[in-house]
Structures are given as structure tokens and as C-alpha cells.
Write a protein that holds these residues in place. Sequence first.
Motif, PDB file in Angstrom:
ATOM      1  N   THR A   9       0.853  -1.185   0.000  1.00 41.76           N
ATOM      2  CA  THR A   9       0.000   0.000   0.000  1.00 41.76           C
ATOM      3  C   THR A   9       0.889   1.235   0.000  1.00 41.76           C
ATOM      4  OG1 THR A   9      -0.109  -0.074   2.407  1.00 41.76           O
ATOM      5  CG2 THR A   9      -1.897  -1.136   1.213  1.00 41.76           C
ATOM      6  N   PRO A  10       0.445   2.299  -0.657  1.00 43.69           N
ATOM      7  CA  PRO A  10       1.283   3.501  -0.730  1.00 43.69           C
ATOM      8  C   PRO A  10       1.626   4.032   0.662  1.00 43.69           C
ATOM      9  CG  PRO A  10      -0.585   3.661  -2.223  1.00 43.69           C
ATOM     10  CD  PRO A  10      -0.810   2.441  -1.379  1.00 43.69           C
ATOM     11  N   VAL A  11       2.838   4.534   0.792  1.00 38.53           N
ATOM     12  CA  VAL A  11       3.311   5.091   2.048  1.00 38.53           C
ATOM     13  C   VAL A  11       3.625   6.557   1.826  1.00 38.53           C
ATOM     14  CG1 VAL A  11       5.207   5.083   3.703  1.00 38.53           C
ATOM     15  CG2 VAL A  11       4.277   2.925   2.874  1.00 38.53           C
ATOM     16  N   SER A  12       3.062   7.409   2.665  1.00 37.27           N
ATOM     17  CA  SER A  12       3.434   8.812   2.659  1.00 37.27           C
ATOM     18  C   SER A  12       4.592   8.978   3.625  1.00 37.27           C
ATOM     19  CB  SER A  12       2.258   9.692   3.100  1.00 37.27           C
ATOM     20  OG  SER A  12       1.211   9.611   2.169  1.00 37.27           O
ATOM     21  N   LEU A  13       5.704   9.455   3.116  1.00 32.84           N
ATOM     22  CA  LEU A  13       6.864   9.622   3.970  1.00 32.84           C
ATOM     23  C   LEU A  13       6.665  10.785   4.932  1.00 32.84           C
ATOM     24  CD1 LEU A  13       9.829   9.116   1.459  1.00 32.84           C
ATOM     25  CD2 LEU A  13       8.711   7.428   2.920  1.00 32.84           C
ATOM     26  N   ASP A  14       7.021  10.575   6.178  1.00 31.65           N
ATOM     27  CA  ASP A  14       6.982  11.611   7.204  1.00 31.65           C
ATOM     28  C   ASP A  14       8.363  12.251   7.242  1.00 31.65           C
ATOM     29  OD1 ASP A  14       7.038  13.127   9.553  1.00 31.65           O
ATOM     30  OD2 ASP A  14       5.797  11.691  10.664  1.00 31.65           O
ATOM     31  N   ALA A  15       8.553  13.291   6.436  1.00 28.83           N
ATOM     32  CA  ALA A  15       9.875  13.900   6.282  1.00 28.83           C
ATOM     33  C   ALA A  15      10.419  14.426   7.601  1.00 28.83           C
ATOM     34  CB  ALA A  15       9.824  15.014   5.246  1.00 28.83           C
ATOM     35  N   GLY A  16       9.579  15.017   8.425  1.00 32.00           N
ATOM     36  CA  GLY A  16      10.054  15.537   9.711  1.00 32.00           C
ATOM     37  C   GLY A  16      10.599  14.430  10.593  1.00 32.00           C
ATOM     38  N   LEU A  17       9.877  13.334  10.682  1.00 31.09           N
ATOM     39  CA  LEU A  17      10.314  12.191  11.477  1.00 31.09           C
ATOM     40  C   LEU A  17      11.608  11.616  10.917  1.00 31.09           C
ATOM     41  CD1 LEU A  17       9.522  10.055  13.720  1.00 31.09           C
ATOM     42  CD2 LEU A  17       8.562   8.718  11.824  1.00 31.09           C
ATOM     43  N   LEU A  18      11.648  11.395   9.617  1.00 25.81           N
ATOM     44  CA  LEU A  18      12.815  10.795   8.984  1.00 25.81           C
ATOM     45  C   LEU A  18      14.055  11.683   9.118  1.00 25.81           C
ATOM     46  CD1 LEU A  18      11.050   9.363   5.836  1.00 25.81           C
ATOM     47  CD2 LEU A  18      12.018   8.042   7.730  1.00 25.81           C
ATOM     48  N   LEU A  19      13.903  12.977   8.873  1.00 31.71           N
ATOM     49  CA  LEU A  19      15.048  13.884   8.970  1.00 31.71           C
ATOM     50  C   LEU A  19      15.560  14.014  10.398  1.00 31.71           C
ATOM     51  CD1 LEU A  19      13.913  16.596   6.408  1.00 31.71           C
ATOM     52  CD2 LEU A  19      15.903  15.084   6.192  1.00 31.71           C
ATOM     53  N   SER A  20      14.715  13.675  11.383  1.00 33.53           N
ATOM     54  CA  SER A  20      15.163  13.695  12.780  1.00 33.53           C
ATOM     55  C   SER A  20      16.032  12.481  13.107  1.00 33.53           C
ATOM     56  CB  SER A  20      13.958  13.732  13.722  1.00 33.53           C
ATOM     57  OG  SER A  20      13.344  12.449  13.817  1.00 33.53           O
ATOM     58  N   GLY A  21      16.103  11.527  12.147  1.00 38.22           N
ATOM     59  CA  GLY A  21      16.914  10.330  12.359  1.00 38.22           C
ATOM     60  C   GLY A  21      16.148   9.145  12.904  1.00 38.22           C
ATOM     61  N   ARG A  22      14.850   9.325  13.106  1.00 36.45           N
ATOM     62  CA  ARG A  22      14.043   8.217  13.629  1.00 36.45           C
ATOM     63  C   ARG A  22      13.416   7.434  12.484  1.00 36.45           C
ATOM     64  NH1 ARG A  22      10.699  12.006  17.534  1.00 36.45           N
ATOM     65  NH2 ARG A  22      10.277  12.683  15.445  1.00 36.45           N
ATOM     66  N   PRO A  23      13.245   6.131  12.669  1.00 32.25           N
ATOM     67  CA  PRO A  23      12.618   5.322  11.626  1.00 32.25           C
ATOM     68  C   PRO A  23      11.111   5.547  11.568  1.00 32.25           C
ATOM     69  CG  PRO A  23      13.205   3.957  13.514  1.00 32.25           C
ATOM     70  CD  PRO A  23      13.701   5.338  13.807  1.00 32.25           C
ATOM     71  N   GLN A  24      10.566   5.430  10.364  1.00 29.73           N
ATOM     72  CA  GLN A  24       9.122   5.477  10.163  1.00 29.73           C
ATOM     73  C   GLN A  24       8.633   4.058   9.969  1.00 29.73           C
ATOM     74  OE1 GLN A  24       7.781   8.021   6.950  1.00 29.73           O
ATOM     75  NE2 GLN A  24       5.742   7.091   6.928  1.00 29.73           N
ATOM     76  N   GLU A  25       7.816   3.570  10.884  1.00 34.39           N
ATOM     77  CA  GLU A  25       7.286   2.209  10.774  1.00 34.39           C
ATOM     78  C   GLU A  25       6.208   2.173   9.702  1.00 34.39           C
ATOM     79  OE1 GLU A  25       6.173   0.451  14.499  1.00 34.39           O
ATOM     80  OE2 GLU A  25       7.981   1.204  15.487  1.00 34.39           O
ATOM     81  N   VAL A  26       6.305   1.177   8.811  1.00 34.69           N
ATOM     82  CA  VAL A  26       5.331   1.041   7.729  1.00 34.69           C
ATOM     83  C   VAL A  26       4.722  -0.353   7.688  1.00 34.69           C
ATOM     84  CG1 VAL A  26       6.310   2.890   6.322  1.00 34.69           C
ATOM     85  CG2 VAL A  26       7.123   0.537   6.009  1.00 34.69           C
ATOM     86  N   GLY A  27       5.111  -1.216   8.602  1.00 30.51           N
ATOM     87  CA  GLY A  27       4.584  -2.576   8.661  1.00 30.51           C
ATOM     88  C   GLY A  27       5.267  -3.337   9.770  1.00 30.51           C
TER      89      GLY A  27
END
Length: 197
Positions: A72-90
Motif C-alpha cells: 500500500t502507498p506510504v506517505s513519507l513523514d519527512a520531519g520524522l525521517l530527517l530527525s533520524g528516527r525510523p518510520q514504521e510502515v509494517g
Amino acid sequence: MQADFAAIAGTVEVSPRVDELAAAFRRAGRPIVHIVRLYPPGSPDVDLPRRGATTIVAPGTPGAGLLAGPATPVSLDAGLLLSGRPQEVGDHEIVLFKPRWGAFYRTVLEQWLRDHGADTLVVCGCNLPNCPRATLFQASERDFRTVLATDAVSQTSAERLADLAGIGVTLTTTAEIIDRLGAIGERLPDEADRKMI
């Protein structure tokens, strides 16, 4: 595998095999990490040759989105990612931002993999001379076993593959990796086997 990098020769052609590998790893319950670049305008994390002249993979743009990945499409959370934290997608599946070519540089990747019992990395994706190659070298330096899905990465050549084989990278195909995942799953692996791939 981000939309803006689809212009790199061979990337669109290998995308179906990247998807096959991701699906096989999900079925096998193995960890998956989607590594992305984000180039905020003026950021020092933009590669020096691209600073001031690039608009690719800018946070919040369609080009920064995943080309291949979760079903399923994932919208990237740029703020979370740029902070160095992983974005859980599954389940056991994340997106992680890396500020440079190698996925271990200034990221939590090594700890996340260790926390998930991984000792072997299977790498696929876009543009072997840059990000996949740097990641494989960094993984080797951290005592991970390394595997390259040779038909699921763009910009390969005999010389580039020989270079990686020379540091102990196992070169194999998507089908062979998927067969191995299936073989381990069919015989109800013990904990040591579960860490293999």
C-alpha cells in the motif's frame, strides 16, 4: 527506490524484482528497511556535487516518495525521517533516512538490525556504484554477512560485481534468495536459521 531516482538507467527495469524480494521477506517475517534520501534545499546533507543545483527528492514532493516498497502507498513523514528516527510502515518494516550514500552513516540502522536479530543483509535497489555499494562496504565493516541481489539493482557491471565479491559479498539472484527464504520457512527453522536471511 524513490520516484526521482527512476531516471537512473535500469532502475525501472529492476523495480519488479525489488517488489518480489520485499513481498518474500514479508511472507517470511523478516525485517525490511527502505532507505531513502531527502534533499531539503540548502541542507548540508545534500551531496556536495548536488548542492544548490538539485530539486530531486525534496521533502514533501512526489519525487521523494517510494517507487517500490510496501503493497500500500506510504506517505513519507519527512520531519520524522530527517530527525533520524525510523518510520514504521509494517511489521518489522521501516523507512529510514540516510544523509549520505552508505545506509549506516549517522543512522540507527545497525542498532535496529541487531535489535531484530539480523546478521545478514540482502541489498537491492538503485544505482550500485553509489548507495548499494557504500552500504555493502559499511555492512561488511560491521561484521554483517552481505548478499547482493544482482538482478534487483541497477547500474551493475562485471567490474563492480567483482569488486564486491572481493570483500566477501555473496552475489545471487532474486529467485535464489526467494527459494532460500522458502526453504528455511518450510522446515520450521530454529533461531539460528531465522537470522540467516
